[in-house]
Design a protein around this motif. Structure first.
Motif, short mmCIF file in Angstrom:
data_model
loop_
_atom_site.label_atom_id
_atom_site.label_comp_id
_atom_site.label_asym_id
_atom_site.label_seq_id
_atom_site.Cartn_x
_atom_site.Cartn_y
_atom_site.Cartn_z
N LEU A 29 0.85 -1.61 0.42
CA LEU A 29 0.11 0.11 -0.22
C LEU A 29 0.74 1.55 -0.06
O LEU A 29 1.96 1.43 1.29
N ASP A 30 0.72 1.66 -1.11
CA ASP A 30 1.42 3.45 -1.33
C ASP A 30 0.49 4.39 -1.90
O ASP A 30 -0.23 3.86 -2.26
N PRO A 31 1.30 5.89 -1.01
CA PRO A 31 0.10 6.75 -1.44
C PRO A 31 0.49 7.32 -3.22
O PRO A 31 2.18 6.81 -3.58
N LEU A 32 0.00 7.83 -3.78
CA LEU A 32 0.23 7.81 -5.31
C LEU A 32 0.43 9.45 -5.00
O LEU A 32 1.34 9.37 -5.94
N SER A 33 0.00 10.10 -4.40
CA SER A 33 0.60 11.51 -4.24
C SER A 33 0.90 11.89 -2.31
O SER A 33 -0.09 11.56 -1.67
N THR A 34 1.66 12.85 -1.85
CA THR A 34 1.87 13.32 -1.14
C THR A 34 1.53 14.55 -0.57
O THR A 34 1.84 15.74 -0.26
N LYS A 35 0.82 14.88 -1.48
CA LYS A 35 -0.32 16.77 -0.88
C LYS A 35 -1.50 17.15 0.24
O LYS A 35 -1.01 17.75 0.87
N THR A 36 -1.29 16.27 0.87
CA THR A 36 -1.63 15.92 2.61
C THR A 36 -2.38 14.94 3.38
O THR A 36 -0.44 14.60 3.09
N GLU A 37 -1.86 15.74 4.41
CA GLU A 37 -1.37 14.93 5.50
C GLU A 37 -1.63 13.61 6.04
O GLU A 37 -1.50 13.21 6.58
N LYS A 38 -2.80 13.02 4.50
CA LYS A 38 -4.01 11.57 5.37
C LYS A 38 -2.30 11.08 3.73
O LYS A 38 -2.85 9.66 3.73
N ASP A 39 -2.08 10.95 3.31
CA ASP A 39 -1.59 11.21 2.17
C ASP A 39 -0.17 10.03 2.56
O ASP A 39 0.71 9.79 2.35
N PHE A 40 0.64 9.97 3.72
CA PHE A 40 1.47 9.55 3.54
C PHE A 40 1.35 7.63 4.41
O PHE A 40 2.16 7.14 4.91
N LEU A 41 0.26 7.15 4.91
CA LEU A 41 0.44 5.85 4.95
C LEU A 41 1.18 4.72 3.46
O LEU A 41 0.52 5.45 2.63
N SER A 42 1.56 3.96 4.18
CA SER A 42 3.01 2.99 3.20
C SER A 42 2.95 1.86 4.11
O SER A 42 3.38 1.93 5.48
N ALA A 43 2.74 1.07 3.39
CA ALA A 43 2.55 -0.78 4.34
C ALA A 43 3.04 -2.03 3.30
O ALA A 43 2.93 -1.85 2.13
N ARG A 44 3.85 -2.38 4.42
CA ARG A 44 3.71 -4.17 3.56
C ARG A 44 3.58 -5.05 4.42
O ARG A 44 3.84 -5.10 5.52
N ILE A 45 3.01 -6.54 3.57
CA ILE A 45 1.95 -7.06 4.38
C ILE A 45 2.66 -8.70 3.56
O ILE A 45 1.95 -8.50 2.93
N ASP A 46 3.09 -9.52 4.76
CA ASP A 46 3.50 -10.44 4.43
C ASP A 46 2.55 -11.01 3.95
O ASP A 46 2.04 -11.81 2.74
N THR A 47 2.07 -11.81 4.86
CA THR A 47 0.44 -12.66 4.57
C THR A 47 -0.67 -12.29 5.00
O THR A 47 -0.86 -11.81 6.86
N LEU A 48 -1.85 -11.95 5.39
CA LEU A 48 -3.19 -12.06 5.78
C LEU A 48 -4.13 -13.19 6.05
O LEU A 48 -4.25 -13.33 5.23
N SER A 49 -4.10 -13.83 7.48
CA SER A 49 -5.02 -15.16 7.04
C SER A 49 -5.94 -14.93 7.92
O SER A 49 -5.63 -14.42 9.08
N LEU A 50 -7.31 -15.19 7.60
CA LEU A 50 -8.68 -15.16 8.26
C LEU A 50 -9.02 -17.04 8.07
O LEU A 50 -9.24 -17.51 6.73
N GLU A 51 -8.96 -17.47 9.76
CA GLU A 51 -9.35 -19.15 8.89
C GLU A 51 -11.13 -18.92 9.92
O GLU A 51 -10.82 -18.25 11.17
N GLY A 52 -12.04 -20.11 10.01
CA GLY A 52 -12.86 -20.11 10.37
C GLY A 52 -14.05 -19.41 9.92
O GLY A 52 -14.67 -19.31 10.65
#
Length: 61
Positions: A29-52
């Motif tokens: 997850l990366d911002p397309l641009s950084t024009k406002t204070e809400k545009d700075f989230l950047s994340a890398r998640i290896d695996t998300l698992s939901l079971e049950g």
């Protein structure tokens, strides 16, 4: 997100309604641009698992 200014990439999604699991691999997850204070989230998640998961007329956790 309020800014709606993010690029999301996912390598693989696996959903098995009989066994009741959802796996999402290599999420970026990366911002397309950084024009406002809400545009700075950047994340890398290896695996998300939901079971049950229960599947009858839709999925509920």
């Amino acid at each position: 997100m309020a800014a709606r200014n993010h690029r999301v990439e996912v390598d693989r999604v696996s959903l098995d309604t009989r066994r009741g699991f959802l796996h999402i691999e290599n999420i970026e997850l990366d911002p397309l641009s950084t024009k406002t204070e809400k545009d700075f989230l950047s994340a890398r998640i290896d695996t998300l698992s939901l079971e049950g998961l229960l599947y009858e007329e839709g999925i509920s956790v």
